[in-house]
Write a protein that holds these residues in place. Structure first.
Motif, short mmCIF file in Angstrom:
data_model
loop_
_atom_site.label_atom_id
_atom_site.label_comp_id
_atom_site.label_asym_id
_atom_site.label_seq_id
_atom_site.Cartn_x
_atom_site.Cartn_y
_atom_site.Cartn_z
N ASN A 1 13.01 50.58 70.74
CA ASN A 1 11.80 49.52 70.98
C ASN A 1 11.85 48.64 71.91
O ASN A 1 9.99 47.68 72.35
CB ASN A 1 10.64 50.88 70.96
CG ASN A 1 10.03 50.44 69.83
OD1 ASN A 1 10.61 49.67 69.37
ND2 ASN A 1 9.09 51.64 69.86
N ASN A 2 12.41 47.06 71.16
CA ASN A 2 12.04 46.21 71.04
C ASN A 2 13.26 44.84 71.31
O ASN A 2 12.84 44.62 70.62
CB ASN A 2 11.10 46.39 69.59
CG ASN A 2 9.85 44.64 69.74
OD1 ASN A 2 9.89 44.04 71.35
ND2 ASN A 2 9.51 44.95 68.96
N PRO A 3 13.27 44.99 72.43
CA PRO A 3 14.77 44.30 73.08
C PRO A 3 14.57 42.81 72.28
O PRO A 3 13.48 42.00 72.45
CB PRO A 3 14.66 44.38 74.83
CG PRO A 3 14.21 45.42 74.83
CD PRO A 3 12.54 45.95 73.59
N GLY A 4 15.33 42.33 71.29
CA GLY A 4 15.53 41.18 70.63
C GLY A 4 17.02 41.39 69.98
O GLY A 4 18.45 42.38 70.22
N GLU A 5 16.97 40.26 69.53
CA GLU A 5 17.59 40.31 67.60
C GLU A 5 16.49 39.54 66.65
O GLU A 5 16.14 39.08 67.25
CB GLU A 5 18.97 38.60 67.88
CG GLU A 5 19.64 39.04 66.71
CD GLU A 5 21.39 37.86 66.92
OE1 GLU A 5 21.00 36.52 67.97
OE2 GLU A 5 22.09 38.28 65.95
N TRP A 6 17.12 41.23 66.38
CA TRP A 6 15.83 41.34 65.03
C TRP A 6 16.56 41.32 63.44
O TRP A 6 18.14 41.71 63.46
CB TRP A 6 14.67 42.54 64.71
CG TRP A 6 14.23 42.05 66.02
CD1 TRP A 6 14.04 42.94 67.46
CD2 TRP A 6 13.26 41.60 66.00
NE1 TRP A 6 13.63 42.78 68.19
CE2 TRP A 6 12.53 41.89 67.83
CE3 TRP A 6 12.17 40.68 65.38
CZ2 TRP A 6 11.92 41.73 68.33
CZ3 TRP A 6 10.92 40.55 66.43
CH2 TRP A 6 10.62 40.80 67.41
N MET A 7 16.27 40.15 62.52
CA MET A 7 16.84 40.07 61.09
C MET A 7 16.92 41.21 60.66
O MET A 7 15.87 41.85 60.86
CB MET A 7 16.05 38.82 60.15
CG MET A 7 16.51 37.59 61.25
SD MET A 7 18.21 37.45 61.35
CE MET A 7 19.25 37.67 59.68
N PHE A 8 17.34 41.82 59.94
CA PHE A 8 17.41 43.00 58.86
C PHE A 8 18.50 42.34 57.96
O PHE A 8 19.67 42.30 57.50
CB PHE A 8 18.11 44.45 59.24
CG PHE A 8 17.72 45.34 59.14
CD1 PHE A 8 17.03 45.30 57.43
CD2 PHE A 8 18.76 46.62 59.22
CE1 PHE A 8 17.47 46.71 57.12
CE2 PHE A 8 18.43 47.29 58.87
CZ PHE A 8 17.32 48.29 57.62
N HIS A 9 17.54 42.10 56.57
CA HIS A 9 18.02 41.57 55.55
C HIS A 9 17.16 41.75 53.58
O HIS A 9 16.11 42.59 54.79
CB HIS A 9 17.76 40.04 55.91
CG HIS A 9 16.01 39.59 55.55
ND1 HIS A 9 15.16 38.86 54.81
CD2 HIS A 9 14.97 39.45 57.27
CE1 HIS A 9 14.01 38.71 55.22
NE2 HIS A 9 13.85 38.66 56.09
N CYS A 10 17.90 41.39 53.52
CA CYS A 10 16.98 41.38 52.24
C CYS A 10 16.22 40.47 51.84
O CYS A 10 15.99 39.29 51.99
CB CYS A 10 17.59 41.20 50.62
SG CYS A 10 17.09 41.15 49.23
N HIS A 11 14.48 41.18 51.33
CA HIS A 11 13.49 39.77 51.40
C HIS A 11 13.90 39.24 50.19
O HIS A 11 11.97 38.53 49.51
CB HIS A 11 12.35 40.94 51.66
CG HIS A 11 11.33 39.98 52.85
ND1 HIS A 11 10.55 38.45 51.92
CD2 HIS A 11 10.75 39.99 53.94
CE1 HIS A 11 9.85 37.98 52.67
NE2 HIS A 11 9.96 38.56 54.23
N ASP A 12 14.62 39.28 49.46
CA ASP A 12 14.56 38.11 48.22
C ASP A 12 15.45 37.65 48.91
O ASP A 12 16.48 37.39 48.98
CB ASP A 12 15.22 39.35 46.85
CG ASP A 12 15.78 38.15 45.40
OD1 ASP A 12 15.53 37.33 46.07
OD2 ASP A 12 15.48 38.45 44.49
#
Ligand SMILES: [Cu+2]
Length: 189
Positions: free
Chosen positions: A148-159
């Motif tokens: 519900n939030n168009p864009g390109e969003w990182m999905f990553h390990c937060h270490d």
């Protein structure tokens, strides 16, 4: 939750589908439970929905030359396919750790996801929405979120050591154009 006096004032506003509390009423009463803590959400549960897209992310690590790499589906960023979504899609993601050494606090930008299950057991009733989930060695979670939030969003390990050594991908919306004012010629470190 840390067992130290300094943690007493640390209130984290979890969002919980079954909670009746508001943010003002949230307090740490000494016992944290997924079903009893947190504040009410306006989100409906995604647990019984059909999913428009399903993705699996297998987390692991390995060696490359003299260094460690941290992998999603055996690959390192940017050599990892993004999670392609369309606005309005309901997306299911399976996060599975085949890493027997390291925790991976997986963080999705721009969205909250519901934790559907852990190691095959549904997270019932107290379904919570989070943007980060620590995946410990050998654990397997199913998540769902609404695109519900168009864009390109990182999905990553937060270490961030893991992230910079490969454990990153993105959620990429169909038709999303990277804004022209973003200079893509100089990737930041
Ligand atoms: Cu990690």
């Amino acid at each position: 939750m840390l067992n130290t006096p300094a943690a007493d004032g640390l209130i984290i506003p979890l969002i919980n589908r079954t909670s009746k509390k508001t943010l003002d009423e949230t307090e740490y009463d000494g016992i944290f439970t997924l079903t009893g803590s947190g504040i009410a959400t306006e989100y409906a549960s995604l647990a019984s929905n059909k999913y428009d897209q399903e993705y699996k992310m297998v987390l692991s690590h390995g060696m490359k030359g003299m260094g460690m790499i941290y992998t999603i589906n055996g690959r390192t960023y940017p050599d990892i396919d993004p999670l392609d979504v369309k606005r309005g899609d309901i997306i299911k993601v399976t996060l599975e750790s085949k890493d027997m050494m390291f925790d991976h606090p997986m963080h999705l930008h721009g969205h909250f996801f519901q934790v559907l299950s852990k190691d095959g057991s549904p997270v019932e009733d107290g379904a919570i929405f989070k943007d980060t989930l620590v995946v410990k060695p050998g654990e397997k979670y199913e998540l769902a979120f609404i695109a519900n939030n168009p864009g390109e969003w990182m999905f990553h390990c937060h270490d961030l050591n893991h992230a910079s050594s490969g454990m990153m991908t993105s959620v990429l919306y169909d038709g999303y154009a990277i804004p022209s004012h973003i200079d893509q010629s100089q990737p930041s470190e």
